[in-house]
Write a protein that holds these residues in place. Structure first.
Motif, mmCIF file in Angstrom:
data_model
loop_
_atom_site.group_PDB
_atom_site.id
_atom_site.type_symbol
_atom_site.label_atom_id
_atom_site.label_comp_id
_atom_site.label_asym_id
_atom_site.label_seq_id
_atom_site.Cartn_x
_atom_site.Cartn_y
_atom_site.Cartn_z
ATOM 1 N N ASP A 148 -35.561 -41.822 -11.486
ATOM 2 C CA ASP A 148 -34.771 -41.688 -10.259
ATOM 3 C C ASP A 148 -35.351 -42.532 -9.124
ATOM 4 O O ASP A 148 -34.603 -43.170 -8.361
ATOM 5 C CB ASP A 148 -34.698 -40.215 -9.832
ATOM 6 C CG ASP A 148 -33.790 -39.387 -10.732
ATOM 7 O OD1 ASP A 148 -33.008 -40.004 -11.494
ATOM 8 O OD2 ASP A 148 -33.871 -38.148 -10.686
ATOM 9 N N GLU A 149 -36.679 -42.536 -9.013
ATOM 10 C CA GLU A 149 -37.303 -43.349 -7.964
ATOM 11 C C GLU A 149 -37.141 -44.831 -8.275
ATOM 12 O O GLU A 149 -36.929 -45.644 -7.366
ATOM 13 C CB GLU A 149 -38.786 -43.010 -7.802
ATOM 14 C CG GLU A 149 -39.416 -43.742 -6.618
ATOM 15 C CD GLU A 149 -40.915 -43.537 -6.485
ATOM 16 O OE1 GLU A 149 -41.510 -44.120 -5.554
ATOM 17 O OE2 GLU A 149 -41.491 -42.801 -7.313
ATOM 18 N N TYR A 150 -37.254 -45.190 -9.552
ATOM 19 C CA TYR A 150 -37.041 -46.594 -9.928
ATOM 20 C C TYR A 150 -35.657 -47.054 -9.482
ATOM 21 O O TYR A 150 -35.506 -48.134 -8.907
ATOM 22 C CB TYR A 150 -37.187 -46.769 -11.445
ATOM 23 C CG TYR A 150 -36.521 -48.035 -11.950
ATOM 24 C CD1 TYR A 150 -37.132 -49.270 -11.778
ATOM 25 C CD2 TYR A 150 -35.268 -47.980 -12.553
ATOM 26 C CE1 TYR A 150 -36.499 -50.438 -12.205
ATOM 27 C CE2 TYR A 150 -34.638 -49.136 -12.987
ATOM 28 C CZ TYR A 150 -35.257 -50.357 -12.805
ATOM 29 O OH TYR A 150 -34.628 -51.514 -13.215
ATOM 30 N N LYS A 151 -34.638 -46.228 -9.748
ATOM 31 C CA LYS A 151 -33.266 -46.583 -9.399
ATOM 32 C C LYS A 151 -33.113 -46.784 -7.893
ATOM 33 O O LYS A 151 -32.543 -47.782 -7.438
ATOM 34 C CB LYS A 151 -32.306 -45.480 -9.868
ATOM 35 C CG LYS A 151 -31.811 -45.634 -11.284
ATOM 36 C CD LYS A 151 -30.761 -46.729 -11.369
ATOM 37 C CE LYS A 151 -30.123 -46.752 -12.753
ATOM 38 N NZ LYS A 151 -29.158 -47.859 -12.881
ATOM 39 N N SER A 152 -33.607 -45.815 -7.111
ATOM 40 C CA SER A 152 -33.387 -45.854 -5.664
ATOM 41 C C SER A 152 -34.322 -46.809 -4.934
ATOM 42 O O SER A 152 -33.904 -47.498 -3.995
ATOM 43 C CB SER A 152 -33.534 -44.442 -5.080
ATOM 44 O OG SER A 152 -34.849 -43.938 -5.297
ATOM 45 N N ALA A 153 -35.588 -46.869 -5.358
ATOM 46 C CA ALA A 153 -36.585 -47.630 -4.607
ATOM 47 C C ALA A 153 -36.749 -49.063 -5.082
ATOM 48 O O ALA A 153 -37.209 -49.926 -4.320
ATOM 49 C CB ALA A 153 -37.948 -46.924 -4.673
ATOM 50 N N ILE A 154 -36.392 -49.365 -6.326
ATOM 51 C CA ILE A 154 -36.588 -50.715 -6.852
ATOM 52 C C ILE A 154 -35.271 -51.375 -7.236
ATOM 53 O O ILE A 154 -34.886 -52.401 -6.656
ATOM 54 C CB ILE A 154 -37.548 -50.693 -8.062
ATOM 55 C CG1 ILE A 154 -38.919 -50.142 -7.656
ATOM 56 C CG2 ILE A 154 -37.697 -52.102 -8.631
ATOM 57 C CD1 ILE A 154 -39.934 -50.060 -8.788
ATOM 58 N N GLU A 155 -34.565 -50.788 -8.197
ATOM 59 C CA GLU A 155 -33.377 -51.466 -8.720
ATOM 60 C C GLU A 155 -32.282 -51.645 -7.664
ATOM 61 O O GLU A 155 -31.690 -52.726 -7.555
ATOM 62 C CB GLU A 155 -32.819 -50.715 -9.926
ATOM 63 C CG GLU A 155 -31.639 -51.445 -10.568
ATOM 64 C CD GLU A 155 -31.132 -50.762 -11.816
ATOM 65 O OE1 GLU A 155 -29.963 -50.337 -11.825
ATOM 66 O OE2 GLU A 155 -31.926 -50.656 -12.790
ATOM 67 N N THR A 156 -32.002 -50.607 -6.885
ATOM 68 C CA THR A 156 -30.913 -50.698 -5.904
ATOM 69 C C THR A 156 -31.161 -51.769 -4.847
ATOM 70 O O THR A 156 -30.286 -52.617 -4.616
ATOM 71 C CB THR A 156 -30.665 -49.326 -5.244
ATOM 72 O OG1 THR A 156 -30.219 -48.406 -6.246
ATOM 73 C CG2 THR A 156 -29.614 -49.431 -4.153
#
Length: 255
Positions: free
Chosen positions: A98-106
């Motif tokens: 979830d953090e990867y999605k919001s903090a990096i990928e997005t």
């Protein structure tokens, strides 16, 4: 131009804990070449070197090391200042999905959409290394394949990843294009210290064409292993590259 030699790239490549990424098979192609200045007449001012615009540098605001390395790389490689994206993620090696999605990928996706012409993504020390989801997939690999993401079932089943991610750049003798081939070439500037990461930049600028030595580190694995096909590719590529005059060493031990 050399052809791409590996028929697979892994969106779900595993990593070892530590500095190095274990995203085996991902084709990482560097087009970060400096532009030669042709004008040599002393009475004529040399034109300003063109900025590189197909590279995106990812910097973690939470990491002073990441910021320093990112600024150094952009300056040394003459990359446009607008081609740096600031993320705000944990400095830990592992990151939850979830953090990867919001903090990096997005934020990376948003920047890619705004720029529209990126082929290469460069991560920096301080950006998390891998996913904390029980499978250890590298952040590098997830970003490379973010336009063709794995399902949760595929993320947990390595055998289902291989057929989906055959390398579309395999045996192509042309300039790499993320738009044409459907994935980004992702690499990372990392080291135990900031100076070591900077040295990667300096050494690349001073590099000269060489024929090796090149080490292929192939594991000795059984045919049912998810890494069997990738290791077979390394073994098959070894004699072909030797025929081309390159000094290639093949290690098939598990040491």
């Amino acid at each position: 131009m050399q052809k791409s030699a590996a028929p697979w790239f892994e969106c779900g490549a595993k990593t070892k804990s530590g500095v190095g990424s274990r995203a085996r098979g991902i084709m990482v192609y560097s087009a970060l070449l400096t532009v030669a200045l042709a004008c040599s007449a002393p009475s004529i001012a040399e034109p300003e070197q063109a900025k590189i615009t197909n590279v995106l540098v990812v910097v973690n605001k939470a990491s002073t090391a990441s910021q320093e390395i990112g600024r150094y790389y952009v300056s040394k490689r003459n990359i446009a200042g607008t081609h740096m994206v600031l993320i705000n993620a944990s400095e830990k090696e592992q990151i939850l999905p979830d953090e990867y999605k919001s903090a990096i990928e997005t934020p990376v996706k948003n920047k890619l959409k705004a720029l529209g012409n990126i082929d290469y993504i460069v991560l920096t020390k301080g950006v998390p290394l891998r996913m904390q989801n029980g499978a250890g997939f590298s952040v590098d690999a997830m970003l490379a394949c973010m336009d063709s993401p794995l399902s949760m079932d595929e993320l947990g089943t390595p055998e289902k990843q291989m057929p989906k991610f055959k390398n579309p750049y395999f045996e192509k003798a042309e300039k790499f294009s993320a738009k044409k081939f459907g994935f980004y070439a992702v690499t990372r500037l990392d080291g135990y210290t900031v100076d070591q990461a900077k040295l990667l930049v300096d050494n690349s600028l001073a590099a000269k064409s060489d024929k090796g030595p090149i080490l292929f580190d192939a594991l000795c694995v059984c045919p049912t292993s998810a890494y069997y096909q990738l290791n077979e590719v390394l073994k098959a590529s070894h004699p072909d590259l030797v025929k081309k005059g390159l000094e290639v060493r093949l290690d098939t031990t598990n040491d």
